[in-house]
Scaffold this motif. Sequence first.
Motif, PDB file in Angstrom:
ATOM      1  N   GLY A 170       0.811  -1.211   0.000  1.00  0.00           N
ATOM      2  CA  GLY A 170       0.000   0.000   0.000  1.00  0.00           C
ATOM      3  C   GLY A 170       0.845   1.262   0.000  1.00  0.00           C
ATOM      4  N   ILE A 171       1.920   1.242   0.763  1.00  0.00           N
ATOM      5  CA  ILE A 171       2.829   2.391   0.813  1.00  0.00           C
ATOM      6  C   ILE A 171       3.485   2.589  -0.544  1.00  0.00           C
ATOM      7  CG2 ILE A 171       4.999   3.233   1.786  1.00  0.00           C
ATOM      8  CD1 ILE A 171       4.114   1.828   4.429  1.00  0.00           C
ATOM      9  N   SER A 172       3.952   1.517  -1.135  1.00  0.00           N
ATOM     10  CA  SER A 172       4.594   1.616  -2.446  1.00  0.00           C
ATOM     11  C   SER A 172       3.618   2.121  -3.500  1.00  0.00           C
ATOM     12  CB  SER A 172       5.144   0.254  -2.876  1.00  0.00           C
ATOM     13  OG  SER A 172       6.112  -0.182  -1.956  1.00  0.00           O
ATOM     14  N   PHE A 173       2.411   1.591  -3.495  1.00  0.00           N
ATOM     15  CA  PHE A 173       1.401   2.024  -4.460  1.00  0.00           C
ATOM     16  C   PHE A 173       1.043   3.491  -4.246  1.00  0.00           C
ATOM     17  CE2 PHE A 173      -3.040   2.658  -5.704  1.00  0.00           C
ATOM     18  CZ  PHE A 173      -2.930   2.367  -7.053  1.00  0.00           C
ATOM     19  N   GLY A 174       0.881   3.905  -2.997  1.00  0.00           N
ATOM     20  CA  GLY A 174       0.529   5.289  -2.692  1.00  0.00           C
ATOM     21  C   GLY A 174       1.606   6.263  -3.139  1.00  0.00           C
ATOM     22  N   CYS A 175       2.865   5.911  -2.915  1.00  0.00           N
ATOM     23  CA  CYS A 175       3.963   6.784  -3.345  1.00  0.00           C
ATOM     24  C   CYS A 175       4.028   6.865  -4.866  1.00  0.00           C
ATOM     25  CB  CYS A 175       5.285   6.290  -2.787  1.00  0.00           C
ATOM     26  SG  CYS A 175       5.441   6.558  -1.023  1.00  0.00           S
ATOM     27  N   ALA A 176       3.880   5.736  -5.527  1.00  0.00           N
ATOM     28  CA  ALA A 176       3.905   5.730  -6.992  1.00  0.00           C
ATOM     29  C   ALA A 176       2.729   6.530  -7.541  1.00  0.00           C
ATOM     30  CB  ALA A 176       3.865   4.302  -7.517  1.00  0.00           C
ATOM     31  N   LEU A 177       1.581   6.402  -6.939  1.00  0.00           N
ATOM     32  CA  LEU A 177       0.408   7.150  -7.374  1.00  0.00           C
ATOM     33  C   LEU A 177       0.610   8.652  -7.180  1.00  0.00           C
ATOM     34  CD1 LEU A 177      -2.458   6.822  -8.489  1.00  0.00           C
ATOM     35  CD2 LEU A 177      -3.258   6.760  -6.130  1.00  0.00           C
ATOM     36  N   ALA A 178       1.194   9.056  -6.057  1.00  0.00           N
ATOM     37  CA  ALA A 178       1.473  10.471  -5.814  1.00  0.00           C
ATOM     38  C   ALA A 178       2.431  11.016  -6.859  1.00  0.00           C
ATOM     39  CB  ALA A 178       2.043  10.672  -4.415  1.00  0.00           C
ATOM     40  N   LEU A 179       3.447  10.233  -7.221  1.00  0.00           N
ATOM     41  CA  LEU A 179       4.403  10.670  -8.233  1.00  0.00           C
ATOM     42  C   LEU A 179       3.732  10.848  -9.590  1.00  0.00           C
ATOM     43  CD1 LEU A 179       7.428   8.393  -7.311  1.00  0.00           C
ATOM     44  CD2 LEU A 179       7.348  10.875  -7.124  1.00  0.00           C
ATOM     45  N   VAL A 180       2.929   9.884  -9.989  1.00  0.00           N
ATOM     46  CA  VAL A 180       2.287   9.930 -11.303  1.00  0.00           C
ATOM     47  C   VAL A 180       1.287  11.082 -11.388  1.00  0.00           C
ATOM     48  CG1 VAL A 180       0.715   8.695 -12.840  1.00  0.00           C
ATOM     49  CG2 VAL A 180       2.639   7.491 -11.800  1.00  0.00           C
ATOM     50  N   HIS A 194       3.590  18.491 -14.868  1.00  0.00           N
ATOM     51  CA  HIS A 194       4.581  18.191 -15.905  1.00  0.00           C
ATOM     52  C   HIS A 194       6.007  18.529 -15.461  1.00  0.00           C
ATOM     53  CE1 HIS A 194       1.326  17.365 -18.609  1.00  0.00           C
ATOM     54  NE2 HIS A 194       0.797  18.537 -18.309  1.00  0.00           N
ATOM     55  N   SER A 195       6.294  18.216 -14.202  1.00  0.00           N
ATOM     56  CA  SER A 195       7.617  18.480 -13.649  1.00  0.00           C
ATOM     57  C   SER A 195       8.031  17.312 -12.778  1.00  0.00           C
ATOM     58  CB  SER A 195       7.607  19.768 -12.818  1.00  0.00           C
ATOM     59  OG  SER A 195       8.817  19.902 -12.118  1.00  0.00           O
ATOM     60  N   ILE A 196       9.170  16.735 -13.084  1.00  0.00           N
ATOM     61  CA  ILE A 196       9.650  15.606 -12.297  1.00  0.00           C
ATOM     62  C   ILE A 196      10.049  16.051 -10.894  1.00  0.00           C
ATOM     63  CG2 ILE A 196      12.057  15.686 -13.035  1.00  0.00           C
ATOM     64  CD1 ILE A 196       9.984  12.514 -12.562  1.00  0.00           C
ATOM     65  N   LEU A 197      10.499  17.296 -10.743  1.00  0.00           N
ATOM     66  CA  LEU A 197      10.872  17.784  -9.407  1.00  0.00           C
ATOM     67  C   LEU A 197       9.659  17.868  -8.485  1.00  0.00           C
ATOM     68  CD1 LEU A 197      13.488  20.526 -10.295  1.00  0.00           C
ATOM     69  CD2 LEU A 197      13.893  18.230  -9.400  1.00  0.00           C
ATOM     70  N   TRP A 198       8.526  18.366  -9.003  1.00  0.00           N
ATOM     71  CA  TRP A 198       7.309  18.392  -8.197  1.00  0.00           C
ATOM     72  C   TRP A 198       6.838  16.977  -7.877  1.00  0.00           C
ATOM     73  CZ3 TRP A 198       5.749  21.951  -5.179  1.00  0.00           C
ATOM     74  CH2 TRP A 198       5.933  23.289  -5.481  1.00  0.00           C
ATOM     75  N   ALA A 199       6.995  16.078  -8.818  1.00  0.00           N
ATOM     76  CA  ALA A 199       6.591  14.688  -8.586  1.00  0.00           C
ATOM     77  C   ALA A 199       7.416  14.074  -7.462  1.00  0.00           C
ATOM     78  CB  ALA A 199       6.739  13.880  -9.873  1.00  0.00           C
ATOM     79  N   ILE A 200       8.720  14.310  -7.483  1.00  0.00           N
ATOM     80  CA  ILE A 200       9.582  13.783  -6.416  1.00  0.00           C
ATOM     81  C   ILE A 200       9.213  14.419  -5.079  1.00  0.00           C
ATOM     82  CG2 ILE A 200      11.965  13.743  -5.576  1.00  0.00           C
ATOM     83  CD1 ILE A 200      12.801  13.467  -8.548  1.00  0.00           C
ATOM     84  N   PHE A 201       8.964  15.724  -5.093  1.00  0.00           N
ATOM     85  CA  PHE A 201       8.571  16.430  -3.871  1.00  0.00           C
ATOM     86  C   PHE A 201       7.294  15.835  -3.270  1.00  0.00           C
ATOM     87  CE2 PHE A 201       6.161  19.974  -1.927  1.00  0.00           C
ATOM     88  CZ  PHE A 201       6.997  20.209  -0.845  1.00  0.00           C
ATOM     89  N   HIS A 202       6.287  15.579  -4.100  1.00  0.00           N
ATOM     90  CA  HIS A 202       5.044  15.003  -3.594  1.00  0.00           C
ATOM     91  C   HIS A 202       5.233  13.556  -3.149  1.00  0.00           C
ATOM     92  CE1 HIS A 202       3.066  18.421  -5.760  1.00  0.00           C
ATOM     93  NE2 HIS A 202       2.648  18.536  -4.525  1.00  0.00           N
TER      94      HIS A 202
END
Length: 51
Positions: free
Chosen positions: A8-18, A25-33
């Motif tokens: 669940g943690i892995s899925f939640g983090c991946a979902l937040a990134l996507v 449209h910024s990889i930096l914001w995706a990493i931040f979230h």
Amino acid sequence: MKESAKAGISFGCALALVISYVNWHSILWAIFHGILSWFYVIYYVVVYGLN
């Protein structure tokens, strides 16, 4: 229980990134979230535990 929590943690983090990348449209914001989602996970474990 721990296996499902890890999944669940892995899925939640991946979902937040996507979702973050799609919206801004910024990889930096995706990493931040993704990092922010880990802070929430740590908070949840400290307050409620993994019981």
